[in-house]
Structures are given as structure tokens and as C-alpha cells.
Write a protein that holds these residues in place. Structure first.
Motif: not given
Lengths: 291, 218
Positions: A25-39
């Protein structure tokens, strides 16, 4: 079918983001989130502020923080993404943001900023800034840190690292094995015994090696006019080859003045000579100090 | 055994020359009396045997006295051709180094266990120095070429670079160029100093590093 997959992804992210949010939470609000591959490959670019990368054991990318000036953008697919802050309207001279980026440990980053500081933990890749500082830690497969004038601090466990800066301070700690580090006028400090192959160079900056060379290590230190200080523990083991053309060499309480010494390196063993340390300067001083 | 129509074999000639002809010596002597070719050959072989036996009688000191000249010839043959401006200067380890060596080895002032110091027995042989010189000269040439190409790119990109990046690049290039100029002068004065050439190669490498970073600064 495609629609249900999208819903499933959205649900997964909806569950994921609050979890991540609670943790950071200390990092601030979520700007964007997305599922990605491990590599996944991730490119990042903006001018000022800061960017912090954190490797985690999840198959997702979460960007938190605040955009100060400019417009945030994120593009690409799950294997190759690009995000940054850009000036859409031409009214922002310098784009600025303070962002924390969570991404899979196996992902690779290529980050470029102007003055924004860059830090990373458990993330591999290429980090470049014109005048910002760079600090890399944790575990990585390789690290490439380049700055025109900022400071660089490396304290990561990695088999390979390359670091370049101009007048910034460059510190190599942690547990790197193969190190290629140089500055122009900035001081270069090596404070780890893990280096097995080391190319350490400056033009005017001082080089300070404060560690015990690993057995079998090959370390090459070179500067034009900086001083080279080898601060070795009494248990150190190395074949030392020291050359100063116009400067002098101080080793074991003895000073060698630059006469014929410039033409012939001073060579001696410390302990049983189990590593190779070469120090070369044109007009700097070389000091070997026992601690 | 008649030698009127057949010359002595090589083995027979060798045996005669070494005084080992044995039972056949009468026939061989008769042939040698009649055959000038074989007699000349045996005489030549006898001289060789005599000289070889004389060599065996040299003591170790006499043999050792030949070694410096042999080593000089080998080293001379090994010298790689490098474009240098002046003749090789004799290299001697100055007394401060020798004194430092003695102190370092004997006293161990700082508590180091200094096992060997090679000021009196140089670790860098002439041939090793030549190899280093060649490698360093090659590196200088390669980095010079690369720097030249990158400089041309920089001039094309300069207008697109941010002012702070331009300042940093120009500052770093000025520092590196100053070091290169100083080292070039030093190399001109002492062209066979491999440490100098390695430092020059390193300075060119730093210049290439700076110029390579320019590409990211746009």
C-alpha cells in the motif's frame, strides 16, 4: 470461449490486485495490472522521478505509484510489454512519475530514464539513465547498469554484471562473479570477495578494492590518473602485479618510486598466490594495505 | 671381400672412423688404399668424431658460458615486428625496486607472506613483453576505429540529444581525450612499454564506452 477467458482473467486480476495492494500500500495506488508470462520482456521509459522494480513469484505485472507529469501508457502482450509516461499534448517538457513495478522474477527489464532514479530487487536486465542513480540488489541472471553521470550501487547475487558511469560513484558489493565495471572520473569501489573475473577501470577516478580475492580469481584494475588502493585482509592470497608509470607504488610499507619501475611491473605473492591481481596506472598511486 | 668394384657401406665407413672396423679392417684398409672417395669420406668422419669427443670433454661451466649467446639468438628470433618509433631501450630494474624487493621479501612489514619477488628475476620475459605489446597495439587500433565510427554517429545525433546528456558526454570525452593524448606522448617516448600501451588501449575502450552510451541518451 474467448469472452469467458477474459472474464476469468479479469476475475483473477481483481483478486490479485487487492492482495498486492494490501502488501504494498505504501507504493501508492495501482496504476495498471496485467497477467504476464514468467519470462516476459518489459521495456520502460520516462524522464524524471523514480522507478522501482521488484521481482516476485507471481505471473503478473502490477504497477503502482503516481504519475506526476505526462500520460501513462502500457502496451504489448503477455510476453512483451512496454510502458512509460509520455507527453501527448506537447505541454509537458519533462515526463515524471514515481512508480513501483512488481513483475515475475524470470522477466527481463530494459529501463531507460533521463533523471529518474532506478532501483531493482530480484530483477534481471538492462538499466540506463542519463543522470539518475541506479541501485540493484537481490538475485539476477545478469545486470547491465549504465549511467552518464549518476551513481551506481550493485549489491546483487549474479553471475554477470556490467556497470558504467561517468562522474558518479560506482560501488560493487553483493555476490557478482563476472564484473566489468568502469567510470570516467567517479570513484570505483569493490567491496566483495565473490568476483572471479573482474575488469575494473577508471580514467581519473580512484579504485578501491576492499575484499579478499577469491581463489583462482583474475582481477584487472586500470586507471589513468586515479589512485588504486588494495585493502586486503591478512589471509588474502594473490599474485600481485603492480605497474605505475609516473606514480609510485606503496606495498608492505615499502615505497617504490617511478624510475625503472615504470617499465617493469612489481610482482610479488601475498599468501600462496592463489589469485591474480593486476593493477595498472599511468600517474596514480598504487597502495597495497593490510587490514 | 673385394672392394675394387664396391665402395664401403655407410656402416663400414662409420666403424672405420670410430676405430671399430674389427676383423674386416684388413679388407677395408686395402679398399681405402685403393679408393680415394671412400678414404676422403672416412677422413671427414674421423674429424667429426674427434670434434664430437672433444665437445664431450667440456665441463659444465664451458657449456653454461655458451647459453647466454644461444638465448639471445632465440629471443632475437622471437621478436614480433611492431611499428615503433625508436630502438629498444635496455631495461634494467632500478635500485629502488630492487631495494623494495629485498625489503618486501625479507621483512614482510605489513604482515603479508610475500613468497616471491621477481625484481631480480624478471617475470616478464622479452618474448612475453612482445606478445603483450602486440595484443595491446591491436586493441588500440580496434578501439580507435570503433571510436571514430561512433564519433561520426555522435555528430549526427548531437542535435537530438538533451542538453544535460550533451554536457555529460562532452565532459567525459574531454577527460578521456586528455588521458589519451598524455598516453600517446608517453608511448612515443617509450614505445616498447607494454603497460603504457595497455593503458592506452583501456583509455580508448573508455572512449568507446562513452560513445556507445550516447545512443541511449536521445
Amino acid at each position: 470461449m474467448r469472452g469467458s477467458a477474459r472474464i476469468a482473467t479479469a476475475l483473477a486480476l481483481a483478486l490479485l490486485v487487492p492482495a498486492a495492494g494490501r502488501a504494498q500500500q505504501g507504493d501508492g495506488p495501482v496504476v495498471r495490472a496485467r497477467r504476464v508470462r514468467a519470462d516476459a520482456q518489459l521495456k520502460v521509459f520516462y524522464d524524471a522521478g523514480s522507478v522501482r522494480f521488484v521481482g516476485w513469484d507471481k505471473d503478473s505485472l502490477v504497477i503502482r505509484g503516481r504519475v506526476r507529469a505526462g500520460q501513462f501508457y502500457l502496451g504489448g502482450d503477455s510476453s512483451s510489454l512496454k510502458f512509460g509516461v509520455e507527453d501527448h499534448n506537447g505541454g509537458t517538457a519533462v515526463t515524471s512519475a514515481d512508480l513501483t513495478v512488481y513483475l515475475p522474477r524470470g522477466a527481463r527489464v530494459a529501463a531507460r530514464t533521463v533523471s529518474a532514479s532506478i532501483s531493482a530487487r530480484d530483477v534481471s536486465g538492462w538499466f540506463y539513465t542519463v543522470s539518475g542513480d541506479i541501485a540493484l540488489a537481490g538475485t539476477a541472471t545478469s545486470l547491465d547498469a549504465l549511467s552518464m553521470s549518476g551513481a551506481i550501487e550493485l549489491s546483487a547475487v549474479t553471475p554477470w554484471v556490467r556497470a558504467r558511469t561517468g562522474d558518479g560513484r560506482l560501488v560493487v558489493a553483493g555476490a557478482p562473479e563476472d564484473v566489468d565495471a568502469s567510470t570516467i572520473t567517479g570513484p570505483l569501489v569493490i567491496a566483495t570477495s565473490s568476483v572471479k573475473r573482474g575488469q575494473l577501470a577508471t580514467v581519473r577516478g580512484d579504485i578501491r578494492y576492499t575484499a579478499s580475492p577469491a581463489r583462482g580469481a583474475v582481477l584487472d584494475m586500470s586507471t589513468h590518473s586515479g589512485a588504486i588502493e588494495l585493502n586486503l585482509p591478512r589471509t588474502a592470497s594473490a599474485r600481485m602485479t603492480l605497474s605505475s608509470i609516473e606514480g609510485h607504488i606503496e606495498a608492505g610499507g615499502v615505497t617504490s618510486m617511478p624510475t625503472a619501475a615504470g617499465n617493469r611491473p612489481m610482482t610479488f605473492d601475498v599468501g600462496d598466490g592463489a589469485s591474480r591481481v593486476t593493477a595498472r596506472t599511468y600517474k596514480g598511486v598504487i597502495r597495497v594495505v593490510a587490514r | 671381400m673385394t672392394h675394387d668394384t664396391r665402395h664401403l657401406t655407410e656402416a663400414e665407413r662409420q666403424m672405420v672412423a670410430e676405430g671399430l672396423a674389427g676383423d674386416a679392417s684388413a679388407d677395408v684398409a686395402a679398399h681405402l688404399a685403393a679408393c680415394a672417395a671412400c678414404a676422403d669420406d672416412v677422413a671427414r668422419l674421423k674429424r667429426l668424431v674427434t670434434e664430437a669427443r672433444a665437445l664431450k670433454t667440456m665441463d659444465e661451466g664451458e657449456v653454461a658460458s655458451l647459453w647466454p649467446e644461444i638465448r639471445t639468438r632465440i629471443d632475437t628470433a622471437k621478436v614480433a615486428s611492431i611499428a615503433v618509433g625508436e630502438a629498444e631501450r635496455p631495461r634494467r630494474v632500478g635500485w629502488p625496486v630492487a631495494a623494495a624487493a629485498m625489503l618486501l621479501v625479507g621483512v614482510g612489514v605489513a604482515g603479508f607472506a610475500l613468497r616471491r619477488h621477481t625484481a631480480q628475476q624478471p617475470v616478464v620475459s622479452a618474448s612475453t613483453n612482445d606478445v603483450q605489446l602486440t595484443a595491446a597495439s591491436d586493441s588500440v587500433r580496434l578501439y580507435q576505429d570503433e571510436a571514430q565510427a561512433l564519433l561520426a554517429q555522435l555528430e549526427l545525433q548531437r542535435a537530438m540529444l538533451r542538453p544535460d546528456a550533451v554536457r555529460a558526454i562532452d565532459h567525459d570525452l574531454a577527460v578521456v581525450d586528455s588521458a589519451i593524448a598524455e598516453l600517446q606522448d608517453a608511448v612515443a617516448r617509450d614505445p616498447r612499454n607494454s603497460a603504457l600501451r595497455q593503458l592506452l588501449a583501456q583509455s580508448y575502450r573508455r572512449k568507446v564506452d562513452v560513445l556507445q552510451r550516447v545512443g541511449n541518451a536521445g
